[in-house]
Design an enzyme around this catalytic site. Structure first.
Site, mmCIF file in Angstrom:
data_model
loop_
_atom_site.group_PDB
_atom_site.id
_atom_site.type_symbol
_atom_site.label_atom_id
_atom_site.label_comp_id
_atom_site.label_asym_id
_atom_site.label_seq_id
_atom_site.Cartn_x
_atom_site.Cartn_y
_atom_site.Cartn_z
ATOM 1 N N ASP A 99 5.549 48.225 -40.352
ATOM 2 C CA ASP A 99 6.377 49.426 -40.272
ATOM 3 C C ASP A 99 5.453 50.642 -40.216
ATOM 4 O OD1 ASP A 99 8.553 51.221 -40.531
ATOM 5 O OD2 ASP A 99 9.600 49.827 -41.847
ATOM 6 N N ASP A 201 9.200 54.130 -37.649
ATOM 7 C CA ASP A 201 10.212 54.784 -38.471
ATOM 8 C C ASP A 201 10.478 56.214 -38.035
ATOM 9 O OD1 ASP A 201 11.715 54.882 -41.195
ATOM 10 O OD2 ASP A 201 10.343 56.582 -41.335
ATOM 11 N N GLU A 258 12.946 53.254 -34.540
ATOM 12 C CA GLU A 258 14.168 53.740 -35.172
ATOM 13 C C GLU A 258 14.464 55.113 -34.576
ATOM 14 O OE1 GLU A 258 15.868 54.598 -39.653
ATOM 15 O OE2 GLU A 258 13.893 55.363 -39.104
ATOM 16 N N HIS A 334 17.559 47.856 -44.376
ATOM 17 C CA HIS A 334 17.325 48.346 -45.733
ATOM 18 C C HIS A 334 17.999 49.673 -46.020
ATOM 19 C CE1 HIS A 334 14.458 50.278 -43.132
ATOM 20 N NE2 HIS A 334 14.207 51.174 -44.067
ATOM 21 N N ASP A 335 18.552 50.321 -45.007
ATOM 22 C CA ASP A 335 19.235 51.604 -45.176
ATOM 23 C C ASP A 335 20.752 51.495 -45.058
ATOM 24 O OD1 ASP A 335 16.894 53.071 -45.541
ATOM 25 O OD2 ASP A 335 16.664 53.488 -43.403
#
Length: 558
Positions: A99, A201, A258, A334-335
């Site tokens: 990430d 990210d 993302e 995870h969000d």
């Protein structure tokens, strides 16, 4: 037939290492824990693991505040543990995907410490600094993603610095070529270690507008969501193509960005041969409840009328990547809240709901991304006080709800639905204490349903959600239907049905049909082209062609 790359033919499994498996008794997961479960992941058809950040971090945002981009946080282990994991994965045909959090760093990163010390320091312009307004207030009225002003005062410099997220996550200045070069070198460091790709990210925020100005407030705090002010600023693609040239090009890896707010019609600029990335996470299907932006207390909650919109946006994304780029199929991360709560009413059978979403995940065109615990059908938690929640975003959203006039009880109910902690509870491995996650005290409480929903229990049950995922993995990875599911085109069927999502995947003379009923009632359908089709998989035993029972999903072929 297409000549697909390795990452187009496999399944990616996202791991939140802090919650996956603790091998030391510390209460937090670690890299050795990931390595210990590689054989388990192979049973799900996994060929790549996306690890959320494992770099040194003060953990203000659970690792997304990075203090060193080329090291491992001691809580997760050592660089030797990371190298061991990469090697063990390679032996099993599983690649590690790192990430990259490149919009910002931690405020404890040496770069920022130096930048904050003086306007003449070596790293003085590595971050976004601005003078206050004449009255001494923040340069703009932007609200950070986590709530509160996006600006924090620095006494040493007598300036404010910008943070799209928490004050502990100052934004890097991508206009500075030295910043970009340092980030590219860090990414290449991990490529030299043998990683198989990157998830990037919050990339839509790296380019800031030339002029910083106030926006129209969108809530009672007098602030405006920074996303609407800086996301996808013109010129960002120039940075991203440079990123591709300096790091990604020439490597047998995949990249997935993302990119919240990128619409399906914009995808061709971002992905594919002419784009910057191989794939892009866009969130049109996860943000259906947020018509005015991601302020939780303004969300609509689940409504049946959102299902036609879900069908529409999924089809639009399939069509947008039909000829260019590739789609990363996901319903959890995870969000996000757990998908069995997201797309179904509270009274829905959660096991049927989990299997229905699994069918969609594994049969849409693209690379499926399974989030840890999704294969068990895990649901949300509902802790009884805001103090029980660890997530910094949750705390900020709770405060926004109170300022919007919600009672503490109402604000807590909103948190219980949308908190990111719903997806971060420890992985449920067994019926043992703490679900077999740790011998110590878990950093976040284990979901209370673990004696029923855990790997050991579900592995013994041939009708469990886990067993169903394994059947889907075999269907997608081998057999006559595999090539169709990996390479076939996509055509939506029954577009006017408000509750059934149906589509056909076709390659040559073979077709695979997926039908999912989002309704709590049985529904009939008419698809003459399916006459004589063979049932491949059913989520509820005893399926009948032409009828779907409540929350049922089926896969047919001919």
């Amino acid at each position: 037939m297409q000549d697909l790359k390795w990452w187009q033919k496999t399944t990616v499994y996202q791991i939140y290492p802090k919650s996956f498996l603790d091998t030391t008794g510390s209460g937090t997961g670690d890299l050795r824990g990931v390595a210990a479960k590689l054989d388990y992941l192979k049973t799900l058809g996994v060929g790549a693991i996306w690890l959320t950040p494992v770099y040194p971090s003060p953990m203000v945002d659970n690792g997304y505040d990075i203090a060193d981009f080329t090291a491992i946080d001691p809580s997760y282990g050592s660089m030797e543990d990371m190298e061991h994991l990469i090697a063990e994965g390679r032996e099993r045909g599983i690649r590690m995907v790192m990430d990259l959090v490149y919009n910002h760093s931690s405020d404890k990163h040496p770069w920022f410490i130096d930048s904050a010390s003086s306007r003449e320091s070596r790293h003085a312009d590595w971050y976004i600094w601005r003078d206050p307004k004449p009255d001494g207030s923040a340069p703009t009225n932007w609200r950070s993603i986590f709530g509160g002003s996006a600006w924090t005062w620095c006494e040493a410099r007598q300036q404010y610095y910008l943070h799209t997220f928490a004050p502990a996550q100052p934004d890097l200045n991508w206009e500075n070529p030295a910043v970009r070069q340092a980030l590219y070198e860090a990414a290449n460091f991990w490529l030299d270690k043998g990683v198989g790709g990157f998830r990037i990210d919050a990339i839509v925020y790296i380019k800031k507008p030339e002029e910083f100005k106030d926006g129209e407030p969108d809530s009672d705090d007098g602030l405006v969501n920074i996303h609407s002010m800086i996301a996808n600023t013109p010129g960002i693609l120039d940075f991203l193509h440079e990123f591709k040239e300096k790091v990604f090009a020439g490597h047998d890896i995949f990249t997935v960005a993302e990119a919240n707010g990128i619409s399906p019609e914009e995808l061709d600029k971002w992905v594919g041969e002419k784009g910057a990335f191989d794939m892009l996470f866009e969130f049109s299907h996860t943000n259906l409840e947020f018509p005015t932006g991601e302020i939780w207390c303004q969300a609509t909650g689940y409504r049946p009328e959102l299902i036609p919109k879900l069908k529409q946006v999924l089809t639009e994304s399939q069509q947008a990547t039909a000829e260019n780029g590739w789609y990363p199929v996901f319903f959890e991360n995870h969000d996000q809240m757990r998908c069995v709560e997201h797309y179904f009413p509270a009274e829905a059978d959660k096991e049927r709901a989990a299997k229905a979403m699994a069918v969609l995940l594994m049969t849409l065109r693209g690379t499926p991304f399974i989030y840890e615990g999704q294969e068990l059908g895990l649901g949300n938690v509902a802790w009884d006080s805001i103090e029980a929640y660890n997530d910094i975003s949750t705390q900020g959203q709770y405060e926004i709800a109170l300022k919007e006039g919600k009672s503490p009880a109402e604000a807590l109910r909103i948190v219980q639905r949308y908190s990111r902690d719903n997806a971060r509870t420890p992985m449920q491995w067994s019926e043992e204490k703490h679900a077999g996650f740790t011998q110590g005290t878990p950093w976040l409480p284990v979901h209370e349903d673990f004696p029923r929903q855990c790997v050991t229990v579900e592995a013994r049950d041939g009708d469990s959600v886990l067993s169903f995922y394994r059947k889907l993995a075999r269907l997608r990875c081998s057999g006559e239907a595999a090539e169709v599911l990996q390479q076939g085109d996509y055509t939506e069927l029954l577009p006017d049905d408000p509750a059934i999502m149906a589509f056909r995947r076709r390659l040559g003379g073979r077709s695979v049909y997926t039908l999912v009923n989002f309704s709590g009632e049985a529904r009939s359908y008419e698809l003459p082209e399916m006459a004589g089709a063979e049932l491949l998989l059913e989520s509820v035993p005893g399926s009948t062609l032409g009828v779907l029972r409540a929350y049922e999903a089926v896969i047919y072929t001919h």
